[in-house]
Design a protein around this motif. Structure first.
Motif, PDB file in Angstrom:
ATOM      1  N   SER A  77       0.817  -1.208   0.000  1.00  0.00           N
ATOM      2  CA  SER A  77       0.000   0.000   0.000  1.00  0.00           C
ATOM      3  C   SER A  77       0.856   1.265   0.000  1.00  0.00           C
ATOM      4  N   ILE A  78       2.060   1.195   0.510  1.00  0.00           N
ATOM      5  CA  ILE A  78       2.949   2.363   0.462  1.00  0.00           C
ATOM      6  C   ILE A  78       3.311   2.676  -0.979  1.00  0.00           C
ATOM      7  N   TYR A  79       3.611   1.636  -1.754  1.00  0.00           N
ATOM      8  CA  TYR A  79       3.903   1.835  -3.178  1.00  0.00           C
ATOM      9  C   TYR A  79       2.698   2.422  -3.909  1.00  0.00           C
ATOM     10  N   VAL A  80       1.519   1.916  -3.616  1.00  0.00           N
ATOM     11  CA  VAL A  80       0.309   2.422  -4.281  1.00  0.00           C
ATOM     12  C   VAL A  80       0.087   3.885  -3.913  1.00  0.00           C
ATOM     13  N   PHE A  81       0.297   4.242  -2.653  1.00  0.00           N
ATOM     14  CA  PHE A  81       0.111   5.638  -2.265  1.00  0.00           C
ATOM     15  C   PHE A  81       1.139   6.540  -2.947  1.00  0.00           C
ATOM     16  N   THR A 131      -0.057   7.160  -6.352  1.00  0.00           N
ATOM     17  CA  THR A 131      -1.165   8.116  -6.431  1.00  0.00           C
ATOM     18  C   THR A 131      -0.669   9.548  -6.269  1.00  0.00           C
ATOM     19  N   VAL A 132       0.371   9.752  -5.471  1.00  0.00           N
ATOM     20  CA  VAL A 132       0.971  11.086  -5.365  1.00  0.00           C
ATOM     21  C   VAL A 132       1.592  11.486  -6.703  1.00  0.00           C
ATOM     22  N   HIS A 133       2.313  10.564  -7.316  1.00  0.00           N
ATOM     23  CA  HIS A 133       2.902  10.819  -8.634  1.00  0.00           C
ATOM     24  C   HIS A 133       1.811  11.112  -9.666  1.00  0.00           C
ATOM     25  N   TYR A 134       0.735  10.352  -9.632  1.00  0.00           N
ATOM     26  CA  TYR A 134      -0.367  10.558 -10.572  1.00  0.00           C
ATOM     27  C   TYR A 134      -1.017  11.923 -10.354  1.00  0.00           C
ATOM     28  N   PHE A 135      -1.160  12.330  -9.100  1.00  0.00           N
ATOM     29  CA  PHE A 135      -1.778  13.622  -8.804  1.00  0.00           C
ATOM     30  C   PHE A 135      -0.992  14.773  -9.415  1.00  0.00           C
ATOM     31  N   PHE A 136       0.308  14.742  -9.252  1.00  0.00           N
ATOM     32  CA  PHE A 136       1.115  15.859  -9.728  1.00  0.00           C
ATOM     33  C   PHE A 136       1.396  15.807 -11.227  1.00  0.00           C
ATOM     34  N   ASN A 137       1.342  14.637 -11.847  1.00  0.00           N
ATOM     35  CA  ASN A 137       1.718  14.536 -13.256  1.00  0.00           C
ATOM     36  C   ASN A 137       0.565  14.304 -14.215  1.00  0.00           C
ATOM     37  N   SER A 138      -0.601  13.866 -13.731  1.00  0.00           N
ATOM     38  CA  SER A 138      -1.668  13.499 -14.659  1.00  0.00           C
ATOM     39  C   SER A 138      -3.008  14.162 -14.400  1.00  0.00           C
ATOM     40  N   THR A 139      -3.139  14.901 -13.332  1.00  0.00           N
ATOM     41  CA  THR A 139      -4.415  15.571 -13.075  1.00  0.00           C
ATOM     42  C   THR A 139      -4.223  17.074 -13.158  1.00  0.00           C
ATOM     43  N   GLN A 140      -5.327  17.749 -13.334  1.00  0.00           N
ATOM     44  CA  GLN A 140      -5.308  19.206 -13.332  1.00  0.00           C
ATOM     45  C   GLN A 140      -6.023  19.757 -12.101  1.00  0.00           C
ATOM     46  N   SER A 176      -6.512  21.642  -8.722  1.00  0.00           N
ATOM     47  CA  SER A 176      -5.756  22.783  -8.218  1.00  0.00           C
ATOM     48  C   SER A 176      -6.295  23.323  -6.902  1.00  0.00           C
ATOM     49  N   GLY A 177      -7.539  23.094  -6.576  1.00  0.00           N
ATOM     50  CA  GLY A 177      -8.124  23.668  -5.375  1.00  0.00           C
ATOM     51  C   GLY A 177      -7.785  22.891  -4.124  1.00  0.00           C
ATOM     52  N   PHE A 178      -7.990  23.557  -3.000  1.00  0.00           N
ATOM     53  CA  PHE A 178      -7.704  22.943  -1.707  1.00  0.00           C
ATOM     54  C   PHE A 178      -8.625  21.755  -1.449  1.00  0.00           C
ATOM     55  N   LEU A 179      -9.919  21.924  -1.690  1.00  0.00           N
ATOM     56  CA  LEU A 179     -10.866  20.843  -1.432  1.00  0.00           C
ATOM     57  C   LEU A 179     -10.662  19.669  -2.377  1.00  0.00           C
ATOM     58  N   GLN A 180     -10.291  19.935  -3.615  1.00  0.00           N
ATOM     59  CA  GLN A 180     -10.000  18.847  -4.541  1.00  0.00           C
ATOM     60  C   GLN A 180      -8.794  18.046  -4.060  1.00  0.00           C
ATOM     61  N   THR A 181      -7.784  18.756  -3.600  1.00  0.00           N
ATOM     62  CA  THR A 181      -6.576  18.090  -3.104  1.00  0.00           C
ATOM     63  C   THR A 181      -6.876  17.271  -1.854  1.00  0.00           C
ATOM     64  N   VAL A 182      -7.638  17.845  -0.936  1.00  0.00           N
ATOM     65  CA  VAL A 182      -7.990  17.127   0.293  1.00  0.00           C
ATOM     66  C   VAL A 182      -8.836  15.897  -0.027  1.00  0.00           C
ATOM     67  N   TYR A 183      -9.795  16.041  -0.940  1.00  0.00           N
ATOM     68  CA  TYR A 183     -10.642  14.906  -1.309  1.00  0.00           C
ATOM     69  C   TYR A 183      -9.818  13.815  -1.998  1.00  0.00           C
ATOM     70  N   TYR A 184      -8.939  14.209  -2.902  1.00  0.00           N
ATOM     71  CA  TYR A 184      -8.117  13.237  -3.623  1.00  0.00           C
ATOM     72  C   TYR A 184      -7.230  12.453  -2.665  1.00  0.00           C
ATOM     73  N   PHE A 185      -6.495  13.172  -1.821  1.00  0.00           N
ATOM     74  CA  PHE A 185      -5.578  12.481  -0.913  1.00  0.00           C
ATOM     75  C   PHE A 185      -6.303  11.749   0.206  1.00  0.00           C
ATOM     76  N   GLY A 186      -7.445  12.261   0.649  1.00  0.00           N
ATOM     77  CA  GLY A 186      -8.240  11.532   1.637  1.00  0.00           C
ATOM     78  C   GLY A 186      -8.750  10.210   1.095  1.00  0.00           C
ATOM     79  N   THR A 187      -9.255  10.244  -0.129  1.00  0.00           N
ATOM     80  CA  THR A 187      -9.721   9.015  -0.767  1.00  0.00           C
ATOM     81  C   THR A 187      -8.561   8.062  -1.012  1.00  0.00           C
ATOM     82  N   SER A 188      -7.433   8.589  -1.455  1.00  0.00           N
ATOM     83  CA  SER A 188      -6.269   7.740  -1.716  1.00  0.00           C
ATOM     84  C   SER A 188      -5.744   7.098  -0.441  1.00  0.00           C
ATOM     85  N   ILE A 189      -5.694   7.857   0.635  1.00  0.00           N
ATOM     86  CA  ILE A 189      -5.212   7.299   1.908  1.00  0.00           C
ATOM     87  C   ILE A 189      -6.158   6.214   2.406  1.00  0.00           C
TER      88      ILE A 189
END
Length: 127
Positions: free
Chosen positions: A64-68, A71-80, A82-95
Motif C-alpha cells: 500500500s505504500i507503493y500504491v500511495f 497516487t501522489v505521482h499521478y496527482f502531480f503529473n496526470s491531473t489538473q 488545483s483547489g484545496f478541497l480537490q486536493t484534500v478529497y483526492y488524498f483523503g480518498t487515496s489514503i
C-alpha cells in the motif's frame, strides 16, 4: 494497470471496462502476496527468529505504500486538480484506499504464513 484505474476514477471522460483483466490482476496479486509472505517467514524461521507474525503482515502490507506513492505521482503529473478541497478529497480518498489495501494485503500475507507455519510444524514428531 494502475494508471488506467486511476484515470477511470479521477477523469470524467474515461470509462474503465476491463474488469476481467483487473480480476486476473487481483488474483495474481493475491498469489504473489502469499508467496512473498511465505518466503519472508521461511527466511525468518531459518534464522531462528520466531517472531514471524508481524513480519508476515508488514511485508505484504507495504504494498500500500507503493500504491500511495504512485497516487501522489499521478496527482502531480496526470491531473489538473488545483483547489484545496480537490486536493484534500483526492488524498483523503487515496489514503483510505491505501489503508484498506494494506489491511487486505497484510491479512492475506498473515493467513498464508499461518497456514505455512502450521503445515511445516504439523509434520514434526515430538517424542
Amino acid at each position: 494497470e494502475m494508471y488506467s484505474i486511476l484515470s477511470a476514477v479521477w477523469s470524467h471522460n474515461k470509462i474503465y471496462y476491463v474488469y476481467g483483466f483487473m480480476f486476473a490482476i487481483i488474483l495474481l496479486l493475491c498469489l504473489v502476496l502469499v508467496c512473498v509472505s511465505i518466503t519472508c517467514t521461511y527466511v525468518l524461521l531459518n534464522a531462528e527468529d520466531y517472531r514471524w507474525q508481524w513480519q508476515s503482515f508488514l511485508c505484504c502490507g507495504a504494498t500500500s505504500i507503493y500504491v500511495f506513492l504512485y497516487t501522489v505521482h499521478y496527482f502531480f503529473n496526470s491531473t489538473q486538480m488545483s483547489g484545496f478541497l480537490q486536493t484534500v478529497y483526492y488524498f483523503g480518498t487515496s489514503i483510505n484506499f491505501c489503508i484498506g489495501l494494506g489491511l487486505f494485503a497484510g491479512a492475506l500475507g498473515f493467513a498464508g504464513s499461518s497456514k505455512f507455519v502450521f503445515l511445516i510444524y504439523s509434520n514434526i514428531k515430538a517424542e
